[in-house]
Design a protein around this motif. Structure first.
Motif, mmCIF file in Angstrom:
data_model
loop_
_atom_site.group_PDB
_atom_site.id
_atom_site.type_symbol
_atom_site.label_atom_id
_atom_site.label_comp_id
_atom_site.label_asym_id
_atom_site.label_seq_id
_atom_site.Cartn_x
_atom_site.Cartn_y
_atom_site.Cartn_z
ATOM 1 N N ASP A 8 31.964 -68.117 -50.238
ATOM 2 C CA ASP A 8 32.592 -68.275 -49.166
ATOM 3 C C ASP A 8 32.954 -69.741 -48.596
ATOM 4 O OD1 ASP A 8 32.526 -65.439 -48.757
ATOM 5 O OD2 ASP A 8 30.238 -65.579 -47.970
ATOM 6 N N ASN A 9 32.457 -70.551 -49.426
ATOM 7 C CA ASN A 9 32.655 -72.081 -49.068
ATOM 8 C C ASN A 9 32.721 -72.966 -50.387
ATOM 9 O OD1 ASN A 9 30.089 -72.949 -49.448
ATOM 10 N ND2 ASN A 9 29.472 -71.652 -47.324
ATOM 11 N N ASP A 10 32.935 -73.905 -50.347
ATOM 12 C CA ASP A 10 32.905 -74.846 -51.430
ATOM 13 C C ASP A 10 31.654 -75.765 -51.465
ATOM 14 O OD1 ASP A 10 33.726 -76.610 -49.572
ATOM 15 O OD2 ASP A 10 35.529 -77.154 -50.583
ATOM 16 N N HIS A 11 30.740 -75.622 -50.773
ATOM 17 C CA HIS A 11 29.463 -76.430 -50.597
ATOM 18 C C HIS A 11 28.685 -76.088 -51.896
ATOM 19 C CE1 HIS A 11 29.744 -75.951 -45.927
ATOM 20 N NE2 HIS A 11 30.845 -76.767 -46.347
ATOM 21 N N TYR A 59 41.086 -72.020 -54.646
ATOM 22 C CA TYR A 59 41.007 -71.485 -53.145
ATOM 23 C C TYR A 59 41.950 -70.603 -52.922
ATOM 24 C CZ TYR A 59 38.006 -75.635 -52.537
ATOM 25 O OH TYR A 59 36.898 -76.648 -52.466
ATOM 26 N N GLY A 113 40.167 -67.357 -47.525
ATOM 27 C CA GLY A 113 38.936 -68.150 -47.112
ATOM 28 C C GLY A 113 37.789 -68.119 -48.164
ATOM 29 N N HIS A 114 38.031 -67.323 -49.390
ATOM 30 C CA HIS A 114 37.225 -67.338 -50.315
ATOM 31 C C HIS A 114 37.417 -68.421 -51.449
ATOM 32 C CE1 HIS A 114 36.362 -63.196 -48.517
ATOM 33 N NE2 HIS A 114 35.017 -63.639 -48.920
#
Length: 272
Positions: free
Chosen positions: A83-86, A97, A101-102
């Motif tokens: 769900d994010n790039d953290h 990307y 948003g995924h």
């Protein structure tokens, strides 16, 4: 190593998040995979819509507006939906990307995977053109396998693991299919009757379908696109069970080496 069921499980896992959506950007942190990631790939795929996510053998094919993104998981690669790039890890080499948003994150500790691009027909690509039929397709049948085996003195296990004969029958699944068909792994491929080849074809299809239903086989590296393990390892009859009792006859499972790979079989159930 991810085999056909694991790659197909990955394809099914990422498909809903990718198909019909657009690649907003790509980040490449390490180009030195099995084949170098093309220098201009980030610019090429940006803003392209993914019309279809397909699989050929162990290659994932992202059909885009202007070409195809080809991805191979290699020996230990994973492709996850985030769900994010953290929390970027040491072996997280490529992020794709999506405009919803995924993020698709390609992780490959051994760097034997690949992220490539082609604008040509993928059936003519040098990595794909030589491949045999898909094992779950109608083209893979007893007539086909029997004809291909004629005159061959090599062992049947290596024969069905040859990607030019049939794709996706990795070591685990070859061991299991030969057990179900009652064929000794060292038997010459050309010495097997057509009737027995029919049993083997059905066994291969059965084993692969069971593995797909279980989400693949997790022995060490494989995880599905959601990070969870596959569970087919719990259904293995012979693989990894050396000296344990055969589930059919209680005789001890044997292990030999063939082409540097471990081969597991039951001498009683799989006679030469």
């Amino acid at each position: 190593m991810p085999e056909l069921p694991e790659v197909e499980t990955t394809r099914r896992g990422i498909q809903p998040y990718v198909e019909g959506n657009t690649i907003s950007k790509m980040v490449v942190r390490h180009r030195g995979l099995r084949w170098p990631v093309p220098e201009q790939l980030e610019a090429i795929v940006k803003d392209q819509r993914v019309t279809k996510v397909e699989r050929r053998a162990k290659y994932l094919l992202f059909r885009c507006d202007k070409g195809t993104l080809i991805l191979h998981l290699g020996m230990s690669g994973r492709l996850r939906v985030l769900d994010n790039d953290h929390n970027i890890g040491k072996h997280d080499h490529v992020d794709i990307y999506i405009n919803n948003g995924h993020v698709l994150r390609f992780t490959d500790p051994r760097r034997f995977g690949a992220v490539l691009w082609t604008e040509a027909d993928t059936d003519t690509h040098q990595l794909i053109a030589h491949l045999g039929p898909e094992p779950l397709a109608d083209l893979f049948n007893a007539d086909y396998l029997y004809q291909k085996a004629k005159g061959r003195s090599g062992n049947i296990k290596s024969f069905i693991m040859n990607g030019e004969i049939v794709v996706g029958v990795g070591n685990i699944y070859a061991n299991e299919a030969l057990f179900l068909a009652g064929i000794h792994p060292a038997k010459a491929a050309g010495k097997i009757s057509k009737a027995k080849m029919a049993e083997l074809v059905e066994a291969i299809k059965l084993v692969l379908n069971r593995a797909l239903l279980a989400g693949g086989t997790t022995l060490r590296d494989f995880r599905k696109s959601d990070g969870k393990p596959g569970y087919f390892a719990q259904e293995l009859n012979v693989y990894g069970r050396e000296n344990e009792p055969c589930l059919r006859c209680q005789a001890p499972i044997n292990c030999i080496r063939q082409a540097q790979r471990a081969t597991y079989f039951c001498k009683q159930c799989q006679r030469r």
